[in-house]
Design a protein around this motif. Structure first.
Motif, PDB file in Angstrom:
ATOM      1  N   ALA A   1       0.832  -1.213   0.000  1.00  0.00           N
ATOM      2  CA  ALA A   1       0.000   0.000   0.000  1.00  0.00           C
ATOM      3  C   ALA A   1       0.863   1.258   0.000  1.00  0.00           C
ATOM      4  CB  ALA A   1      -0.927  -0.009   1.213  1.00  0.00           C
ATOM      5  N   LEU A   2       1.969   1.237   0.745  1.00  0.00           N
ATOM      6  CA  LEU A   2       2.869   2.389   0.797  1.00  0.00           C
ATOM      7  C   LEU A   2       3.493   2.670  -0.566  1.00  0.00           C
ATOM      8  CD1 LEU A   2       4.476   4.522   2.418  1.00  0.00           C
ATOM      9  CD2 LEU A   2       6.182   2.736   2.871  1.00  0.00           C
ATOM     10  N   VAL A   3       4.057   1.628  -1.177  1.00  0.00           N
ATOM     11  CA  VAL A   3       4.703   1.812  -2.482  1.00  0.00           C
ATOM     12  C   VAL A   3       3.680   2.214  -3.544  1.00  0.00           C
ATOM     13  CG1 VAL A   3       5.996   0.650  -4.308  1.00  0.00           C
ATOM     14  CG2 VAL A   3       6.580   0.244  -1.911  1.00  0.00           C
ATOM     15  N   TYR A   4       2.494   1.610  -3.495  1.00  0.00           N
ATOM     16  CA  TYR A   4       1.449   1.966  -4.454  1.00  0.00           C
ATOM     17  C   TYR A   4       1.024   3.419  -4.268  1.00  0.00           C
ATOM     18  CZ  TYR A   4      -2.922   2.097  -7.016  1.00  0.00           C
ATOM     19  OH  TYR A   4      -3.920   2.454  -7.890  1.00  0.00           O
ATOM     20  N   GLY A   5       0.851   3.836  -3.019  1.00  0.00           N
ATOM     21  CA  GLY A   5       0.441   5.209  -2.756  1.00  0.00           C
ATOM     22  C   GLY A   5       1.464   6.211  -3.240  1.00  0.00           C
ATOM     23  N   ILE A   6       2.735   5.921  -3.008  1.00  0.00           N
ATOM     24  CA  ILE A   6       3.788   6.835  -3.449  1.00  0.00           C
ATOM     25  C   ILE A   6       3.884   6.855  -4.972  1.00  0.00           C
ATOM     26  CG2 ILE A   6       6.271   7.237  -3.406  1.00  0.00           C
ATOM     27  CD1 ILE A   6       6.218   6.080  -0.540  1.00  0.00           C
ATOM     28  N   SER A   7       3.731   5.686  -5.607  1.00  0.00           N
ATOM     29  CA  SER A   7       3.723   5.632  -7.076  1.00  0.00           C
ATOM     30  C   SER A   7       2.535   6.410  -7.632  1.00  0.00           C
ATOM     31  CB  SER A   7       3.665   4.177  -7.545  1.00  0.00           C
ATOM     32  OG  SER A   7       4.787   3.452  -7.107  1.00  0.00           O
ATOM     33  N   ALA A   8       1.369   6.282  -6.989  1.00  0.00           N
ATOM     34  CA  ALA A   8       0.187   7.028  -7.420  1.00  0.00           C
ATOM     35  C   ALA A   8       0.407   8.527  -7.256  1.00  0.00           C
ATOM     36  CB  ALA A   8      -1.031   6.578  -6.621  1.00  0.00           C
ATOM     37  N   ALA A   9       1.127   8.934  -6.205  1.00  0.00           N
ATOM     38  CA  ALA A   9       1.413  10.355  -6.011  1.00  0.00           C
ATOM     39  C   ALA A   9       2.243  10.907  -7.156  1.00  0.00           C
ATOM     40  CB  ALA A   9       2.141  10.556  -4.683  1.00  0.00           C
ATOM     41  N   GLY A  10       3.200  10.109  -7.624  1.00  0.00           N
ATOM     42  CA  GLY A  10       4.007  10.555  -8.748  1.00  0.00           C
ATOM     43  C   GLY A  10       3.211  10.673 -10.031  1.00  0.00           C
ATOM     44  N   GLU A  11       2.138   9.883 -10.152  1.00  0.00           N
ATOM     45  CA  GLU A  11       1.330   9.887 -11.375  1.00  0.00           C
ATOM     46  C   GLU A  11       0.166  10.870 -11.291  1.00  0.00           C
ATOM     47  OE1 GLU A  11       0.365   8.494 -15.251  1.00  0.00           O
ATOM     48  OE2 GLU A  11       2.132   8.187 -13.992  1.00  0.00           O
ATOM     49  N   TYR A  12      -0.525  10.902 -10.152  1.00  0.00           N
ATOM     50  CA  TYR A  12      -1.767  11.682 -10.044  1.00  0.00           C
ATOM     51  C   TYR A  12      -1.677  12.868  -9.091  1.00  0.00           C
ATOM     52  CZ  TYR A  12      -3.311   7.166 -11.871  1.00  0.00           C
ATOM     53  OH  TYR A  12      -3.427   6.015 -12.599  1.00  0.00           O
ATOM     54  N   GLY A  13      -0.617  12.934  -8.263  1.00  0.00           N
ATOM     55  CA  GLY A  13      -0.494  14.021  -7.307  1.00  0.00           C
ATOM     56  C   GLY A  13      -0.749  13.546  -5.891  1.00  0.00           C
ATOM     57  N   TRP A  14      -0.221  14.278  -4.908  1.00  0.00           N
ATOM     58  CA  TRP A  14      -0.320  13.871  -3.505  1.00  0.00           C
ATOM     59  C   TRP A  14      -1.717  14.073  -2.929  1.00  0.00           C
ATOM     60  CZ3 TRP A  14       3.466  11.231  -1.095  1.00  0.00           C
ATOM     61  CH2 TRP A  14       4.727  11.220  -1.705  1.00  0.00           C
ATOM     62  N   ALA A  15      -2.523  14.930  -3.566  1.00  0.00           N
ATOM     63  CA  ALA A  15      -3.883  15.182  -3.058  1.00  0.00           C
ATOM     64  C   ALA A  15      -4.917  14.255  -3.681  1.00  0.00           C
ATOM     65  CB  ALA A  15      -4.268  16.641  -3.302  1.00  0.00           C
ATOM     66  N   ASP A  16      -4.504  13.393  -4.597  1.00  0.00           N
ATOM     67  CA  ASP A  16      -5.452  12.495  -5.260  1.00  0.00           C
ATOM     68  C   ASP A  16      -6.036  11.496  -4.256  1.00  0.00           C
ATOM     69  OD1 ASP A  16      -6.441  11.251  -7.940  1.00  0.00           O
ATOM     70  OD2 ASP A  16      -5.553   9.571  -6.841  1.00  0.00           O
ATOM     71  N   ARG A  17      -7.291  11.137  -4.463  1.00  0.00           N
ATOM     72  CA  ARG A  17      -7.983  10.242  -3.533  1.00  0.00           C
ATOM     73  C   ARG A  17      -7.297   8.888  -3.437  1.00  0.00           C
ATOM     74  NH1 ARG A  17     -14.386   8.396  -3.951  1.00  0.00           N
ATOM     75  NH2 ARG A  17     -14.383   7.047  -2.078  1.00  0.00           N
ATOM     76  N   THR A  18      -6.881   8.338  -4.583  1.00  0.00           N
ATOM     77  CA  THR A  18      -6.209   7.036  -4.578  1.00  0.00           C
ATOM     78  C   THR A  18      -4.929   7.086  -3.747  1.00  0.00           C
ATOM     79  OG1 THR A  18      -7.089   6.510  -6.768  1.00  0.00           O
ATOM     80  CG2 THR A  18      -5.162   5.259  -6.033  1.00  0.00           C
ATOM     81  N   THR A  19      -4.177   8.172  -3.916  1.00  0.00           N
ATOM     82  CA  THR A  19      -2.938   8.343  -3.160  1.00  0.00           C
ATOM     83  C   THR A  19      -3.216   8.379  -1.658  1.00  0.00           C
ATOM     84  OG1 THR A  19      -1.950   9.594  -4.983  1.00  0.00           O
ATOM     85  CG2 THR A  19      -0.950   9.840  -2.802  1.00  0.00           C
ATOM     86  N   LEU A  20      -4.180   9.202  -1.253  1.00  0.00           N
ATOM     87  CA  LEU A  20      -4.478   9.369   0.170  1.00  0.00           C
ATOM     88  C   LEU A  20      -5.001   8.086   0.809  1.00  0.00           C
ATOM     89  CD1 LEU A  20      -6.125  12.926   0.063  1.00  0.00           C
ATOM     90  CD2 LEU A  20      -3.808  12.324   0.796  1.00  0.00           C
ATOM     91  N   VAL A  21      -5.898   7.388   0.094  1.00  0.00           N
ATOM     92  CA  VAL A  21      -6.450   6.144   0.630  1.00  0.00           C
ATOM     93  C   VAL A  21      -5.346   5.094   0.782  1.00  0.00           C
ATOM     94  CG1 VAL A  21      -7.994   4.208   0.146  1.00  0.00           C
ATOM     95  CG2 VAL A  21      -8.792   6.544  -0.202  1.00  0.00           C
ATOM     96  N   SER A  22      -4.474   4.992  -0.213  1.00  0.00           N
ATOM     97  CA  SER A  22      -3.389   4.006  -0.160  1.00  0.00           C
ATOM     98  C   SER A  22      -2.423   4.304   0.977  1.00  0.00           C
ATOM     99  CB  SER A  22      -2.638   3.981  -1.490  1.00  0.00           C
ATOM    100  OG  SER A  22      -3.485   3.591  -2.545  1.00  0.00           O
ATOM    101  N   LEU A  23      -2.053   5.569   1.129  1.00  0.00           N
ATOM    102  CA  LEU A  23      -1.118   5.921   2.193  1.00  0.00           C
ATOM    103  C   LEU A  23      -1.752   5.738   3.571  1.00  0.00           C
ATOM    104  CD1 LEU A  23       0.597   9.075   0.644  1.00  0.00           C
ATOM    105  CD2 LEU A  23       1.480   6.739   0.775  1.00  0.00           C
ATOM    106  N   ALA A  24      -3.052   6.064   3.681  1.00  0.00           N
ATOM    107  CA  ALA A  24      -3.743   5.856   4.960  1.00  0.00           C
ATOM    108  C   ALA A  24      -3.804   4.368   5.309  1.00  0.00           C
ATOM    109  CB  ALA A  24      -5.155   6.442   4.892  1.00  0.00           C
ATOM    110  N   ALA A  25      -4.096   3.536   4.312  1.00  0.00           N
ATOM    111  CA  ALA A  25      -4.120   2.090   4.538  1.00  0.00           C
ATOM    112  C   ALA A  25      -2.743   1.585   4.954  1.00  0.00           C
ATOM    113  CB  ALA A  25      -4.590   1.373   3.274  1.00  0.00           C
TER     114      ALA A  25
END
Length: 465
Positions: free
Chosen positions: A208-232
């Motif tokens: 979840a951590l690696v996915y969230g950080i990868s999503a941040a690089g693609e969609y931004g740190w405020a994106d819902r997918t990023t936040l949900v992944s990092l929270a998980a």
């Protein structure tokens, strides 16, 4: 060093070099793969991300399994998986099977890397021999990353991207045949049970951590997918910590994690990997988007970094002797890396800056590998052989996660600065964003180096904890 130790060292270094090449060899071929296998633009990142997810998510688990069943068995199983996955990856004709092959390659990396490092540290006693072996390992690691990028471009242009997979097959078969002849069977076995709840929560949390950080690089740190992944990731990793407190045979004993050598060694290791991968990314942008060099020319210039990395690995053991310990070498490497990276802040938009940039990048690459060796020696010292799988699993985890998060973090800083300079030309705004991000990168390295100097004990003191 005996003849047998020399042959074991060549075997293990060959495996680590192959895995390092694997990490970067496909990155250059991503656009070509996307066109041939009909990837959508937004899904191209998964060619690299699926590998990173499995490699980072399971390295701690397989490191601990290596302690329980034997590093030799995990090492050989990982080599077999890598060989089969590489063969199938080169034969696929659709995006789904290719991503499955990349997941399998990542799993093989999570098996072979900590097991191989455990075999290396248990084959050489603490002291100059182990320092030398880890120094050469660091040189092969960084040289493999560089060679992978260059080799990937050449294979894709001359033959096909599929050879980025096929090249592993004969190497893997050779290692599988030779390894049983050289690696001793008499590893320590604890006969304990695997901490299943701990394994599930830490693996899921890291994914979840690696996915969230990868999503941040693609969609931004405020994106819902990023936040949900990092929270998980936060929830799962906290749950892992609570489980380890009560587990009779924890996956990662908190006594080990609490050692200053392990804690601060891995913090320093994380900083040097984050700093180096971010520097590569920012220099790539600088050479292509500011100075106007082609992708091929940019790739070839990184050969300079490969030379610096190799020299760093070869000379690092001498620095351990000269500076009086591995933690001192880790600190020195971080500080020199930070200063040389930070100095790139002054690079301008004239092509004459190329030589200064490459010179500083060469020094930074040298210091990076010196820091890697200091990190590896510090983080694996003072622990018995039956816990070397755990120690090297932690260092592998540090490496894989840090390589993944470096680019999104510095990319976010660069993009924010580029957007803030909206009144400037595109080239000027891009240069400003790169300069600010690379200065931040250098300052972080220096800050972590000072913290490690303040709080980390030298190897001898750590061994007595």
């Amino acid at each position: 060093m005996t003849r047998r130790q020399t042959m074991v060292l060549f075997l293990l270094l060959g495996a680590q070099f192959t895995l390092a090449v694997d990490f970067s060899i496909m990155n250059v071929a991503v656009p070509v793969i996307g066109r041939e296998l009909h990837f959508s633009q937004e899904n191209l990142q998964w060619i690299a991300t699926t590998f990173a997810l499995s490699a980072a998510g399971f390295s701690l688990l397989f490191g601990r399994i290596a302690d329980l069943v034997g590093a030799r068995k995990v090492f050989l199983a990982g080599l077999a998986l890598l060989t089969v996955a590489s063969l199938l990856g080169g034969l696929v004709d659709a995006s789904g099977p290719l991503l499955a092959a990349r997941v399998a390659q990542g799993l093989a990396t999570a098996m072979v890397t900590p097991a191989g490092l455990a075999l290396l540290t248990t084959s050489f006693p603490e002291g100059p021999l182990r320092d030398r072996a880890l120094g050469l390992n660091g040189a092969m690691l960084s040289a493999g990353f560089t060679c992978g990028a260059i080799l990937g471009g050449l294979l894709t242009d001359v033959l096909s991207w599929r050879w980025g997979f096929f090249i592993n097959v004969p190497i893997g078969l050779l290692l599988i045949v030779v390894a049983p002849m050289l690696l001793a069977k008499g590893e320590v076995r604890r006969g304990g049970k695997l901490d299943i709840p701990g394994a599930v929560t830490v693996s899921a949390g890291l994914i979840a951590l690696v996915y969230g950080i990868s999503a941040a690089g693609e969609y931004g740190w405020a994106d819902r997918t990023t936040l949900v992944s990092l929270a998980a990731a936060v929830v799962l990793l906290i749950a892992f910590g609570l489980i380890e407190l009560r587990a009779p045979e924890p996956l990662a004993p908190l006594r080990v994690l609490g050692l200053r050598s392990v804690t601060w060694g891995n913090i320093g290791g994380a900083a040097t990997f984050i700093g180096f991968t971010a520097m590569i990314f920012l220099i790539t942008l600088y050479l292509q988007d500011v100075l106007g060099y082609s992708a091929m020319s940019t790739g070839l210039t990184f050969g300079v970094l490969g030379v610096g990395a190799f020299l760093g690995g070869v000379t690092a053991p001498r620095w351990i002797g000269a500076l009086g310990g591995s933690s001192a070498v880790l600190v020195a490497g971080l500080l020199v890396q930070g200063v040389t990276v930070g100095a790139l802040y002054f690079a301008g938009d004239a092509r004459g800056w190329l030589y200064a940039v490459l010179g500083l990048a060469f020094l930074s690459s040298y210091a990076h590998v010196v820091a890697i060796v200091g990190f590896m020696v510090t983080a694996t010292s003072g622990l018995p052989n039956e816990q070397q799988g755990l120690a090297t699993g932690i260092t592998t985890l540090t490496q894989q996660v840090s390589i993944t998060i470096g680019i999104p973090i510095m990319s976010a800083i660069a993009v924010a600065q580029i957007r803030a300079a909206k009144d400037s030309s595109v080239e000027a705004a891009t240069l400003h964003g790169i300069n600010v991000a690379i200065l931040a990168n250098g300052l972080i390295l220096v800050a972590v180096g000072l913290l490690v100097a303040l709080f980390a004990k030298r190897r001898a003191a750590a061994a007595n904890d």
